[in-house]
Design a protein around this motif. Structure first.
Motif, PDB file in Angstrom:
ATOM      1  N   LYS A 105      -6.779   8.941  10.368  1.00 48.65           N
ATOM      2  CA  LYS A 105      -6.375   7.992  10.602  1.00 48.65           C
ATOM      3  C   LYS A 105      -6.134   7.070   8.715  1.00 48.65           C
ATOM      4  N   ASN A 106      -5.910   5.916   8.837  1.00 49.92           N
ATOM      5  CA  ASN A 106      -5.370   5.479   7.338  1.00 49.92           C
ATOM      6  C   ASN A 106      -6.733   4.346   7.351  1.00 49.92           C
ATOM      7  N   ILE A 108      -9.630   1.397   7.183  1.00 55.41           N
ATOM      8  CA  ILE A 108      -9.788  -0.484   7.282  1.00 55.41           C
ATOM      9  C   ILE A 108      -8.784  -1.279   5.997  1.00 55.41           C
ATOM     10  N   SER A 111      -5.338   0.006   7.027  1.00 51.31           N
ATOM     11  CA  SER A 111      -4.709  -0.801   7.988  1.00 51.31           C
ATOM     12  C   SER A 111      -4.485  -2.489   7.902  1.00 51.31           C
ATOM     13  N   GLY A 115      -0.542  -1.805   8.316  1.00 48.14           N
ATOM     14  CA  GLY A 115      -0.795  -2.047   9.348  1.00 48.14           C
ATOM     15  C   GLY A 115      -1.587  -0.540   9.902  1.00 48.14           C
ATOM     16  N   GLN A 116      -0.040  -0.464  10.888  1.00 44.89           N
ATOM     17  CA  GLN A 116      -1.052   0.680  11.659  1.00 44.89           C
ATOM     18  C   GLN A 116       0.231   2.462  11.002  1.00 44.89           C
ATOM     19  N   ASN A 118       1.413   5.365   9.989  1.00 45.25           N
ATOM     20  CA  ASN A 118       1.177   6.775   9.552  1.00 45.25           C
ATOM     21  C   ASN A 118       1.563   7.048   7.636  1.00 45.25           C
TER      22      ASN A 118
END
Length: 357
Positions: A105-106, A108, A111, A115-116, A118
């Motif tokens: 997961k990136n 906070i 993100s 954004g999302q 990868n």
């Protein structure tokens, strides 16, 4: 005669037929690729779910062990619990190794910025290439700031050149935080302080950029330029020193592939402590001196930027000193523990040989 006149209809048809065969093979290969990709994504999800499940179970087991240790146990039960504790630690280490080849997961910050999207790099070659690009970026910008700082030292009264220098630092540190967070996602073990250091340095450069011209600005300008010049020279020197240290450690199989050069002192730099530490502490003391000078200027200045910069320089200086001393203390403790363990081992061997004689 023009060579194009020799091309016949049959030639065109033959070329098309060959192209059609290649196209059909390409379609087959692409369908196979899509199936394999779906299989890989399914396996990735299965592995990530499995690791998360295993971590929960290990946490539960450790809780049971903690409760069991509070009861009266015999030596065998204590030994079994100790062995179980070692096994859980081994499993956790293996989970971290597994996760290096799985998407992460990136976080906070990434993100918010990206954004999302990868940013996980799933093979060692891509990770190493990204790390090398990061190192090249740092040293290149350090060369540019070195030249610009030297020019500013000899050119006075050019506020637009000062603004260019500060804007470059804002862009550099801001970009650095994004790149470092991507490195962390991909297994880099950079200390949290150095990431925080670059966040604060971004704010520091931004405040210097909007600092209005006046007495306080002009009084501190030369000192700021000299400090920037020293930091740039220090970064370049550290880059080449740390690059050599990392190369040597990797060749010996002792270094982590995603270890990176930093502005401070890391445990793997221990052999060069007498060379690098004096320069580092000189820079940290210089930063504290900046804080001291800015504080006295803030008492006479109406601009809030002066006091803010005084606080930030002091915070960075103290943080750098505390982090470096913590690393030195940790390394000394490890060395003392290693020497003590080595002495006990040698003593045990000597006693065993004496008994055999």
């Amino acid at each position: 005669m023009d060579p194009s006149d020799e091309v016949t209809t049959q030639t065109c048809l033959d070329e098309w037929n060959d192209c059609e065969k290649e196209y059909m093979q390409l379609e087959t290969d692409h369908e196979l690729y899509k199936r394999k990709l779906e299989e890989m994504l399914t396996l990735q999800k299965k592995c990530l779910t499995g690791i998360a499940s295993q971590r929960k179970r290990l946490k539960k087991i450790q809780g049971y062990c903690k409760l069991a240790k509070q009861q009266s146990l015999d030596n065998q039960q204590k030994a079994e619990l100790k062995e179980l504790d070692e096994k859980t630690k081994t499993h956790k280490t293996h989970f971290r190794e597994m996760e290096e080849s799985l998407p992460h997961k990136n976080g906070i910050y990434l993100s918010i910025i990206l954004g999302q999207v990868n940013v996980s790099l799933l093979n060692k070659a891509d990770k190493f290439a990204y790390k090398e690009d990061y190192e090249k970026f740092k040293v290149t910008v350090s060369y540019i700031t070195l030249v610009l700082s030297a020019a500013l030292f000899f050119i006075n009264g050019s506020r637009w050149l000062d603004a260019l220098h500060n804007f470059l630092l804002v862009w550099y540190y801001c970009t650095l935080t994004i790149r470092e967070n991507i490195l962390v996602v991909n297994g880099s073990r950079i200390k949290g302080w150095w990431v925080t250091h670059h966040f604060v340095s971004t704010v520091c450069a931004g405040i210097a950029l909007i600092w209005p011209d006046g007495y306080s600005y002009q009084a501190f300008r030369t000192q700021h330029v000299v400090f920037s010049l020293y930091l740039s020279m220090l970064y370049v020197m550290q880059y080449f020193y740390q690059k050599g240290s990392l190369y040597r450690l990797r060749a010996l199989g002792k270094g982590h592939e995603m270890d990176i050069t930093v502005e401070g002192f890391m445990s793997w730099m221990w052999k060069g402590i007498s060379f690098i530490l004096p320069f580092l502490f000189a820079g940290y003391c210089f930063q504290l001196y900046n804080s001291y000078v800015l504080y006295h200027l803030a008492l006479k200045s109406p601009h809030w930027q002066v006091f803010a910069l005084s606080f930030l320089h002091g915070f960075l200086g103290m943080g750098n000193i505390a982090t470096t001393l913590a690393v030195v203390k940790q390394k000394i403790t490890e060395q003392v523990a290693g020497m003590y363990k080595s002495r006990l081992t040698n003593k045990y061997r000597f006693n065993s040989r004496t008994k055999n004689l």
